[in-house]
Design a protein around this motif. Structure first.
Motif, PDB file in Angstrom:
ATOM      1  N   ARG A 208     124.594  75.832  23.712  1.00  0.00           N
ATOM      2  CA  ARG A 208     123.738  74.733  24.152  1.00  0.00           C
ATOM      3  C   ARG A 208     122.726  75.201  25.204  1.00  0.00           C
ATOM      4  N   LEU A 209     123.162  76.071  26.109  1.00  0.00           N
ATOM      5  CA  LEU A 209     122.244  76.600  27.110  1.00  0.00           C
ATOM      6  C   LEU A 209     121.136  77.422  26.454  1.00  0.00           C
ATOM      7  N   ARG A 210     121.511  78.218  25.468  1.00  0.00           N
ATOM      8  CA  ARG A 210     120.498  79.029  24.780  1.00  0.00           C
ATOM      9  C   ARG A 210     119.469  78.154  24.078  1.00  0.00           C
ATOM     10  N   LYS A 211     119.896  77.048  23.509  1.00  0.00           N
ATOM     11  CA  LYS A 211     118.947  76.138  22.858  1.00  0.00           C
ATOM     12  C   LYS A 211     117.953  75.594  23.873  1.00  0.00           C
ATOM     13  N   ALA A 212     118.436  75.334  25.101  1.00  0.00           N
ATOM     14  CA  ALA A 212     117.553  74.817  26.148  1.00  0.00           C
ATOM     15  C   ALA A 212     116.608  75.891  26.671  1.00  0.00           C
ATOM     16  N   LEU A 213     117.108  77.121  26.802  1.00  0.00           N
ATOM     17  CA  LEU A 213     116.326  78.193  27.405  1.00  0.00           C
ATOM     18  C   LEU A 213     115.449  78.930  26.412  1.00  0.00           C
ATOM     19  N   ASP A 214     115.840  78.923  25.142  1.00  0.00           N
ATOM     20  CA  ASP A 214     115.153  79.742  24.143  1.00  0.00           C
ATOM     21  C   ASP A 214     114.618  78.919  22.977  1.00  0.00           C
ATOM     22  N   SER A 215     114.224  77.685  23.241  1.00  0.00           N
ATOM     23  CA  SER A 215     113.815  76.795  22.151  1.00  0.00           C
ATOM     24  C   SER A 215     112.567  77.287  21.434  1.00  0.00           C
ATOM     25  N   GLU A 216     111.751  78.105  22.099  1.00  0.00           N
ATOM     26  CA  GLU A 216     110.501  78.550  21.490  1.00  0.00           C
ATOM     27  C   GLU A 216     110.511  80.039  21.162  1.00  0.00           C
ATOM     28  N   THR A 217     111.692  80.655  21.169  1.00  0.00           N
ATOM     29  CA  THR A 217     111.781  82.078  20.867  1.00  0.00           C
ATOM     30  C   THR A 217     112.725  82.309  19.700  1.00  0.00           C
ATOM     31  N   ALA A 218     112.669  83.499  19.158  1.00  0.00           N
ATOM     32  CA  ALA A 218     113.456  83.822  17.962  1.00  0.00           C
ATOM     33  C   ALA A 218     114.918  84.102  18.278  1.00  0.00           C
ATOM     34  N   GLY A 219     115.224  84.431  19.508  1.00  0.00           N
ATOM     35  CA  GLY A 219     116.603  84.771  19.856  1.00  0.00           C
ATOM     36  C   GLY A 219     116.843  84.599  21.338  1.00  0.00           C
ATOM     37  N   PRO A 220     118.074  84.810  21.775  1.00  0.00           N
ATOM     38  CA  PRO A 220     118.407  84.622  23.186  1.00  0.00           C
ATOM     39  C   PRO A 220     117.731  85.655  24.077  1.00  0.00           C
ATOM     40  N   ARG A 221     117.093  85.185  25.135  1.00  0.00           N
ATOM     41  CA  ARG A 221     116.442  86.084  26.095  1.00  0.00           C
ATOM     42  C   ARG A 221     117.279  86.243  27.362  1.00  0.00           C
ATOM     43  N   TYR A 222     117.613  85.128  27.989  1.00  0.00           N
ATOM     44  CA  TYR A 222     118.195  85.186  29.325  1.00  0.00           C
ATOM     45  C   TYR A 222     119.721  85.315  29.312  1.00  0.00           C
ATOM     46  N   ILE A 223     120.382  84.694  28.359  1.00  0.00           N
ATOM     47  CA  ILE A 223     121.834  84.838  28.237  1.00  0.00           C
ATOM     48  C   ILE A 223     122.102  85.673  26.997  1.00  0.00           C
ATOM     49  N   GLN A 224     122.401  86.926  27.210  1.00  0.00           N
ATOM     50  CA  GLN A 224     122.562  87.860  26.105  1.00  0.00           C
ATOM     51  C   GLN A 224     124.036  88.178  25.880  1.00  0.00           C
ATOM     52  N   THR A 225     124.364  88.464  24.643  1.00  0.00           N
ATOM     53  CA  THR A 225     125.739  88.788  24.268  1.00  0.00           C
ATOM     54  C   THR A 225     126.023  90.261  24.549  1.00  0.00           C
ATOM     55  N   VAL A 226     127.166  90.504  25.173  1.00  0.00           N
ATOM     56  CA  VAL A 226     127.679  91.865  25.318  1.00  0.00           C
ATOM     57  C   VAL A 226     128.800  91.983  24.299  1.00  0.00           C
TER      58      VAL A 226
END
Length: 241
Positions: A208-226
């Motif tokens: 849900r946070l990624r949808k809020a932060l990355d709504s206009e990008t192709a993938g997650p920018r700020y919260i990345q998966t390790v």
């Protein structure tokens, strides 16, 4: 000291009576409803501090109600009661914007613990690093996280977050570039650990946070998966090597 007000919405009359008695003994002011028909009036006239909401109800069910309230910008904390502890009900509840859930049947003491945890998250700033105080402003990209006011803004426009989502982004943002496991996030942000450490709720909050932060990008920018570990907050949004 004014009591926290709890509104229990459940079509089971015996359960409503039980929770009214028990939560009253625990120091809460309790009201109940058998369904969602009068929920808007309750929120407007005698606003509770938290909703305890059954998923399966006649008319507007719990999932539909939470989705509608969140779409309206209503961020009152919600704990959902899910029948049989079905994973799909739990995950859907969190995806709709619930703060926590509890599978039926449950011990009323467990519900009290969940209520205390959600209200604490709703009113208090999560654990911070030594380099941040509770009034810190954390800027990243077009976003600003205000820890003191418990608010996330994008280009000065507020973004609606649940208490759990705010707790998760606050912990991540105050630990930039430090990979955190799901278990660490559960403990630091939500105050849960041990048997609950593998709970999928962290993944739903992150989604849900990624949808809020990355709504206009192709993938997650700020919260990345390790991969094989957990998640990391990257303030500049650049891909990690």
């Amino acid at each position: 000291m004014e009591k926290n007000k709890i509104l229990v919405v459940d079509d089971d009359a015996k359960l409503r009576e039980l929770l009214t008695r028990y939560l009253d003994q625990q120091g809460y002011s309790v009201e109940t409803l058998p369904d969602a028909r009068d929920i808007d009036r309750k929120l407007a006239r005698n606003r509770p501090d938290l909703l305890v909401l059954d998923v399966m109800m006649p008319g507007e069910d719990g999932l539909a109600l939470v989705r509608r309230l969140r779409a309206q910008g209503e961020m009152i904390p919600v704990i959902m009661l899910t029948a049989r502890g079905e994973d799909i009900d739990r995950i859907l509840g969190l995806e709709m914007g619930a703060d926590d859930y509890l599978p039926k049947p449950f011990n009323p003491r467990e519900l009290t613990a969940r209520i205390q945890s959600v209200l604490r998250r709703h009113l208090a700033t999560p654990a911070l690093t030594a380099s941040h105080d509770e009034n810190a402003l954390i800027h990243f990209g077009e976003f600003c996280l205000n820890l003191g006011q418990r608010e996330l803004r994008q280009n000065d426009k507020p973004i609606t977050l649940t208490s759990a989502e705010f707790a998760v982004i606050s912990v991540l943002a105050t630990h930039p570039r430090r990979p955190l496991t799901r278990e660490q996030l559960m403990e630091m942000a939500l105050g849960k650990g041990n048997g609950e450490s593998l709970d999928r709720s962290i993944d739903v909050h992150i989604s849900r946070l990624r949808k809020a932060l990355d709504s206009e990008t192709a993938g997650p920018r700020y919260i990345q998966t390790v991969w094989g570990y957990g998640y990391v907050f990257v303030p500049d949004g650049q891909a990690r090597e």
